[in-house]
Design a protein around this motif. Structure first.
Motif, PDB file in Angstrom:
ATOM      1  N   ARG A 105     -24.001  -6.479   4.303  1.00 14.20           N
ATOM      2  CA  ARG A 105     -24.661  -7.390   5.252  1.00 14.20           C
ATOM      3  C   ARG A 105     -24.088  -7.211   6.653  1.00 14.20           C
ATOM      4  N   LEU A 106     -22.759  -7.064   6.720  1.00 18.99           N
ATOM      5  CA  LEU A 106     -22.117  -6.847   8.014  1.00 18.99           C
ATOM      6  C   LEU A 106     -22.603  -5.537   8.634  1.00 18.99           C
ATOM      7  N   THR A 107     -22.692  -4.488   7.839  1.00 18.04           N
ATOM      8  CA  THR A 107     -23.135  -3.181   8.343  1.00 18.04           C
ATOM      9  C   THR A 107     -24.538  -3.272   8.920  1.00 18.04           C
ATOM     10  N   ALA A 108     -25.447  -3.885   8.157  1.00 19.86           N
ATOM     11  CA  ALA A 108     -26.832  -4.010   8.623  1.00 19.86           C
ATOM     12  C   ALA A 108     -26.926  -4.864   9.874  1.00 19.86           C
ATOM     13  N   GLY A 109     -26.187  -5.981   9.889  1.00 19.42           N
ATOM     14  CA  GLY A 109     -26.250  -6.873  11.050  1.00 19.42           C
ATOM     15  C   GLY A 109     -25.699  -6.235  12.310  1.00 19.42           C
ATOM     16  N   LEU A 110     -24.566  -5.536  12.203  1.00 18.06           N
ATOM     17  CA  LEU A 110     -23.988  -4.891  13.378  1.00 18.06           C
ATOM     18  C   LEU A 110     -24.837  -3.719  13.842  1.00 18.06           C
ATOM     19  N   ALA A 111     -25.461  -2.999  12.900  1.00 20.41           N
ATOM     20  CA  ALA A 111     -26.347  -1.898  13.302  1.00 20.41           C
ATOM     21  C   ALA A 111     -27.529  -2.440  14.097  1.00 20.41           C
ATOM     22  N   GLU A 112     -28.111  -3.545  13.630  1.00 19.91           N
ATOM     23  CA  GLU A 112     -29.237  -4.111  14.379  1.00 19.91           C
ATOM     24  C   GLU A 112     -28.775  -4.675  15.720  1.00 19.91           C
ATOM     25  N   ALA A 113     -27.571  -5.252  15.753  1.00 15.48           N
ATOM     26  CA  ALA A 113     -27.039  -5.755  17.022  1.00 15.48           C
ATOM     27  C   ALA A 113     -26.884  -4.621  18.023  1.00 15.48           C
ATOM     28  N   LEU A 114     -26.321  -3.488  17.580  1.00 13.64           N
ATOM     29  CA  LEU A 114     -26.168  -2.344  18.488  1.00 13.64           C
ATOM     30  C   LEU A 114     -27.524  -1.805  18.915  1.00 13.64           C
ATOM     31  N   ARG A 115     -28.488  -1.784  18.007  1.00 16.37           N
ATOM     32  CA  ARG A 115     -29.824  -1.323  18.392  1.00 16.37           C
ATOM     33  C   ARG A 115     -30.366  -2.177  19.543  1.00 16.37           C
ATOM     34  N   ASP A 116     -30.223  -3.507  19.435  1.00 15.92           N
ATOM     35  CA  ASP A 116     -30.738  -4.389  20.486  1.00 15.92           C
ATOM     36  C   ASP A 116     -29.943  -4.228  21.780  1.00 15.92           C
ATOM     37  N   ILE A 117     -28.631  -4.056  21.664  1.00 23.38           N
ATOM     38  CA  ILE A 117     -27.792  -3.883  22.847  1.00 23.38           C
ATOM     39  C   ILE A 117     -28.166  -2.586  23.563  1.00 23.38           C
ATOM     40  N   HIS A 118     -28.342  -1.520  22.810  1.00 24.85           N
ATOM     41  CA  HIS A 118     -28.687  -0.225  23.418  1.00 24.85           C
ATOM     42  C   HIS A 118     -30.101  -0.234  23.970  1.00 24.85           C
ATOM     43  N   ARG A 119     -31.023  -0.932  23.329  1.00 29.39           N
ATOM     44  CA  ARG A 119     -32.379  -1.024  23.867  1.00 29.39           C
ATOM     45  C   ARG A 119     -32.383  -1.748  25.210  1.00 29.39           C
ATOM     46  N   ALA A 120     -31.425  -2.642  25.401  1.00 28.85           N
ATOM     47  CA  ALA A 120     -31.311  -3.337  26.680  1.00 28.85           C
ATOM     48  C   ALA A 120     -30.649  -2.466  27.737  1.00 28.85           C
ATOM     49  N   GLY A 121     -30.277  -1.227  27.369  1.00 24.61           N
ATOM     50  CA  GLY A 121     -29.688  -0.314  28.334  1.00 24.61           C
ATOM     51  C   GLY A 121     -28.207  -0.505  28.548  1.00 24.61           C
ATOM     52  N   VAL A 122     -27.509  -1.090  27.576  1.00 29.62           N
ATOM     53  CA  VAL A 122     -26.089  -1.414  27.731  1.00 29.62           C
ATOM     54  C   VAL A 122     -25.267  -0.686  26.678  1.00 29.62           C
ATOM     55  N   VAL A 123     -24.099  -0.192  27.057  1.00 31.46           N
ATOM     56  CA  VAL A 123     -23.095   0.324  26.133  1.00 31.46           C
ATOM     57  C   VAL A 123     -21.954  -0.688  26.099  1.00 31.46           C
ATOM     58  N   HIS A 124     -21.609  -1.210  24.909  1.00 32.72           N
ATOM     59  CA  HIS A 124     -20.616  -2.280  24.821  1.00 32.72           C
ATOM     60  C   HIS A 124     -19.220  -1.775  25.180  1.00 32.72           C
ATOM     61  N   ARG A 125     -18.798  -0.665  24.587  1.00 27.13           N
ATOM     62  CA  ARG A 125     -17.524   0.028  24.870  1.00 27.13           C
ATOM     63  C   ARG A 125     -16.293  -0.673  24.302  1.00 27.13           C
ATOM     64  N   ALA A 140     -23.416   6.406  21.567  1.00 25.99           N
ATOM     65  CA  ALA A 140     -22.747   6.949  20.385  1.00 25.99           C
ATOM     66  C   ALA A 140     -21.311   6.461  20.270  1.00 25.99           C
ATOM     67  N   ALA A 141     -20.673   6.087  21.391  1.00 28.48           N
ATOM     68  CA  ALA A 141     -19.309   5.559  21.335  1.00 28.48           C
ATOM     69  C   ALA A 141     -19.279   4.227  20.595  1.00 28.48           C
ATOM     70  N   ASP A 142     -20.318   3.419  20.764  1.00 31.43           N
ATOM     71  CA  ASP A 142     -20.396   2.154  20.033  1.00 31.43           C
ATOM     72  C   ASP A 142     -20.569   2.391  18.539  1.00 31.43           C
ATOM     73  N   VAL A 143     -21.268   3.466  18.172  1.00 29.52           N
ATOM     74  CA  VAL A 143     -21.448   3.791  16.751  1.00 29.52           C
ATOM     75  C   VAL A 143     -20.108   4.198  16.140  1.00 29.52           C
ATOM     76  N   PHE A 144     -19.297   4.956  16.881  1.00 31.24           N
ATOM     77  CA  PHE A 144     -17.950   5.299  16.398  1.00 31.24           C
ATOM     78  C   PHE A 144     -17.148   4.018  16.175  1.00 31.24           C
ATOM     79  N   ALA A 145     -17.211   3.102  17.137  1.00 29.88           N
ATOM     80  CA  ALA A 145     -16.489   1.829  16.998  1.00 29.88           C
ATOM     81  C   ALA A 145     -16.990   1.061  15.787  1.00 29.88           C
ATOM     82  N   LEU A 146     -18.309   1.114  15.536  1.00 25.13           N
ATOM     83  CA  LEU A 146     -18.858   0.449  14.360  1.00 25.13           C
ATOM     84  C   LEU A 146     -18.241   1.018  13.089  1.00 25.13           C
ATOM     85  N   GLY A 147     -18.106   2.349  13.017  1.00 19.25           N
ATOM     86  CA  GLY A 147     -17.468   2.951  11.853  1.00 19.25           C
ATOM     87  C   GLY A 147     -16.045   2.457  11.668  1.00 19.25           C
ATOM     88  N   ALA A 148     -15.302   2.334  12.763  1.00 19.69           N
ATOM     89  CA  ALA A 148     -13.920   1.854  12.681  1.00 19.69           C
ATOM     90  C   ALA A 148     -13.869   0.383  12.269  1.00 19.69           C
TER      91      ALA A 148
END
Length: 692
Positions: free
Chosen positions: A91-111, A168-176
């Motif tokens: 559930r955490l994986t799916a939720g964070l993946a969708e959160a990053l999708r929305d963040i990136h669609r807004a043109g933002v990299v969280h970092r 892609a840096a946010d995706v690496f952070a998601l893996g960690a």
């Protein structure tokens, strides 16, 4: 950096109010970063973030209020209760993946995605703290030698190539983060941040302890090469492929799929990530009509689920029109061909053949959209469907850096020091050309005249249709005059030149058709003309650090000068005038509206969260459009200073390209055309930016 208070709104809503410490509030760099945090948090407020309720980044102690999210951080949860159970982890994986999708669609990299920045609420995970986030297209503001981020959750490129950090840096952070949630430890652990940095860049993570069904996905997220990491959408799709527990399946949103249109309806496509019905065209040249030669354009179109409903909604709303405040049709008059007279509107995207150069540049009239791009040359696109009507290539390596059109039915394309080529706007035949090595810069369009400055400093006006010289003269007081703007109503072009010491600026108003001097005046300061409302002249004023600090209004009839200080210094703003209103868009994305007709009052300001932007364009009476370096097109309400909508980013091979100046969007009638770094030109409905 500050303290967060639990508070209540007058209606009883629980809020989290972040207030910056006084020592940081005195730092202009920190204030700029906090403004960016507020802007980013506002843009990504959604199902997986804490929505922003209010903020004041300009207060003595800057603050931001978000809805309070009850629940522990992921860090606290794991520390107190140990690693998450497999169902919770999915559930955490799916939720964070969708959160990053929305963040990136807004043109933002969280970092800075890490366990302490993930809140676990009863409605799913929430991502917080956008303090070091940045837009895709921003210039990195990190000081030399300063590490920005949390080393155990930073991607290798954040240590090696910080200017190339992207989604892609946010995706690496998601893996960690997932590794930590599954094991209670980080994939790279050490008491020394330097050792952690080395491990992140060079070592592979030991995935023992990560559930077997998630281990391959986490490994892909932790890939050293950003190109090998999955996107958030791919992570969600990968989760759906495995037989999940009931809880995980309920948490993963269904992916939209293409569906055929019934009957004989014209097929349309979904612009990925935009939710807008559109079609994508492979460029070619249209045959027939005596307008061009070459093969017919091939079209690639697909149907989107729910397209029929969207088309019906567009039709019912279409009668409203694109009106200005007085009820008159907004924008340039539609003309030519099947043009703006049609009530229906269909967005489109046309990729232009490209050699990987800068973003295409376009100009437009009611008759057509004229574009130039490296590898494509110069061409005419049908403004209704994006079909290439004609295209012409210059000499090898002679790619146009600018393109313009004249009322005389011509389009011109040029690059400094190369050749100027002038074409018939309708048929595409070359009318004449000229060697620009004898001139400074590129031609300046002024009615049906092209204004040029010779290498010896003389000004020259050329007939736009024939190339014949209409006049040549030395402008008194000028060594090398630069042209800033042309006023269609008066027929005056404004030339300016700064004194060598920057103390004064000589401004000359010339009749474009004859070269006659209408008036000339030397003004104090380093000034640049930006608008001519009602016969007056408005100029920007720079300080010694090349920051714009004021607007200057000069009224030649009375030789009256009024200085209007800006509320803050702005870096390299692009300015557009709408009557007595000036809209200044600074490097970094701050948009400021000023009244230049009265006391010079600030009307509003907006943080667009776009790091590098094009000049803004006014259209429709109450809307302003601008492009970002990542290919987004943004729309702003000029009355309230609010963001009305934006398109998705359009990057070339997932990476930013660099251009010294981004092309401004083009507005013709109800349609707004954007140019993006992936080499495409696209059209959206300017009156419905919320649906882009």
């Amino acid at each position: 950096m500050g303290v967060v208070h639990l508070a209540r709104s007058p209606s009883g809503l629980q809020l989290a109010v972040k207030i910056v410490h006084r020592q940081h509030a005195a730092d202009p760099e920190f204030r700029a970063r906090f403004r960016q945090e507020v802007a980013a948090a506002r843009r990504v407020s959604g199902a997986f973030t804490a929505p922003v309720v209010d903020a004041d980044p300009t207060a003595v102690l800057p603050w931001m209020a978000t809805l309070y999210v009850p629940g522990p951080t992921l860090s606290a949860q794991v520390k107190r209760n140990g690693p998450l159970a497999p169902a919770e982890l999915r559930r955490l994986t799916a939720g964070l993946a969708e959160a990053l999708r929305d963040i990136h669609r807004a043109g933002v990299v969280h970092r800075d995605l890490k366990p302490s920045n993930v809140l676990l609420s009863d409605t799913g995970p929430k991502v917080i703290d956008f303090g070091i986030s940045r837009p895709y297209d921003s210039d990195l503001r990190t000081e030399t030698g300063k590490l920005i981020g949390s080393p155990p959750y930073m991607a290798p490129e954040q240590f090696q190539r910080p200017r190339e950090v992207g989604p892609a840096a946010d995706v690496f952070a998601l893996g960690a983060v997932l590794f930590h949630a599954a094991t209670g430890r980080g994939p790279f652990d050490s008491d020394s941040p330097y050792i952690v940095a080395y491990q992140v860049v060079h070592d592979e993570a030991d995935l023992s302890g990560v559930p077997a069904d998630l281990s391959p996905l986490v490994a892909r997220c932790l890939a050293k090469d950003p190109a090998l990491r999955p996107t958030p959408d791919e992570i969600m799709a990968a989760l759906a492929l495995h037989p999940p527990s009931y809880e995980a399946a309920a948490f993963i949103p269904a992916q939209r799929r293409a569906a055929p249109m019934s009957g004989g309806a014209r097929s349309a496509g979904a612009d990925p990530g935009s939710g807008t019905v559109t079609h994508v065209r492979e460029p070619g040249t249209r045959s027939g009509s005596g307008r061009a030669q070459g093969g017919g354009a091939r079209r690639v179109r697909w149907a989107a689920a729910g397209a029929a409903l969207l088309v019906m909604a567009a039709g019912s709303a279409g009668a409203a029109g694109f009106f200005d405040r007085d009820g008159a049709p907004g924008g340039a008059a539609g003309g030519g061909g099947k043009g703006a007279a049609e009530a229906a509107f269909e967005p489109w995207v046309t990729p232009l053949p490209s050699s990987g150069g800068p973003t295409p540049v376009c100009t437009g009239t009611g008759d057509g959209l004229y574009c130039a791009a490296a590898g494509f040359g110069t061409g005419l696109l049908d403004p209704v469907d994006g079909e290439v009507v004609w295209s012409r290539r210059g000499s090898p390596g002679d790619d146009a850096a600018s393109v313009g059109s004249l009322p005389a039915g011509v389009v011109h394309a040029s690059e400094p020091g190369a050749r100027l080529r002038v074409y018939d706007a309708g048929e595409g035949g070359e009318l004449w050309d000229a060697d620009l090595s004898a001139y400074l810069g590129v031609p300046f369009s002024a009615g049906d005249t092209l204004l040029m400055t010779r290498q010896d400093g003389a000004a020259e006006g050329l007939d736009g249709r024939t190339g014949a010289s209409r006049w040549v003269r030395t402008v008194p007081g000028h060594l090398r005059p630069h042209y800033a703007l042309f006023d269609q109503d008066s027929g005056l072009a404004y030339a300016f030149e700064h004194a060598a010491d920057g103390a004064t600026t000589l401004v000359t108003a010339l009749e474009a058709a004859t070269g006659r001097t209408a008036w000339q005046h030397r003004l104090e300061g380093t000034l640049t003309p930006v608008g001519a409302p009602g016969g007056a002249l408005v100029l920007t004023a720079m300080n010694a650090q090349a920051q714009t600090v004021a607007l200057v209004r000069y009224e030649p009839a009375r030789t009256a000068v009024t200085r209007l200080p800006l509320p803050f210094r702005m870096n390299e703003p692009e300015v557009v005038m709408g009557g007595d209103r000036a809209y200044l868009l600074a490097r970094g994305g701050t948009l400021l509206a000023m009244d230049t007709g009265g006391a010079g009052a600030e009307l509003w300001r907006l943080e667009t969260a776009a790091g590098r932007t094009s000049p803004p364009v006014l259209a429709g009476g109450d809307r302003l459009f601008l492009s970002a370096a990542d290919g987004r097109l943004l729309a702003v309400d000029t009355e309230r200073g609010t963001l009305l909508g934006q398109t998705r980013p359009r990057l070339r091979a997932g990476k930013l390209t660099y251009a010294s100046k981004l092309p401004a969007p083009v507005a013709i009638g109800r349609t707004v055309y954007g140019m993006s770094p992936d080499g495409s030109v696209f059209a959206v409905d300017g009156r419905r930016p919320a649906g882009w």
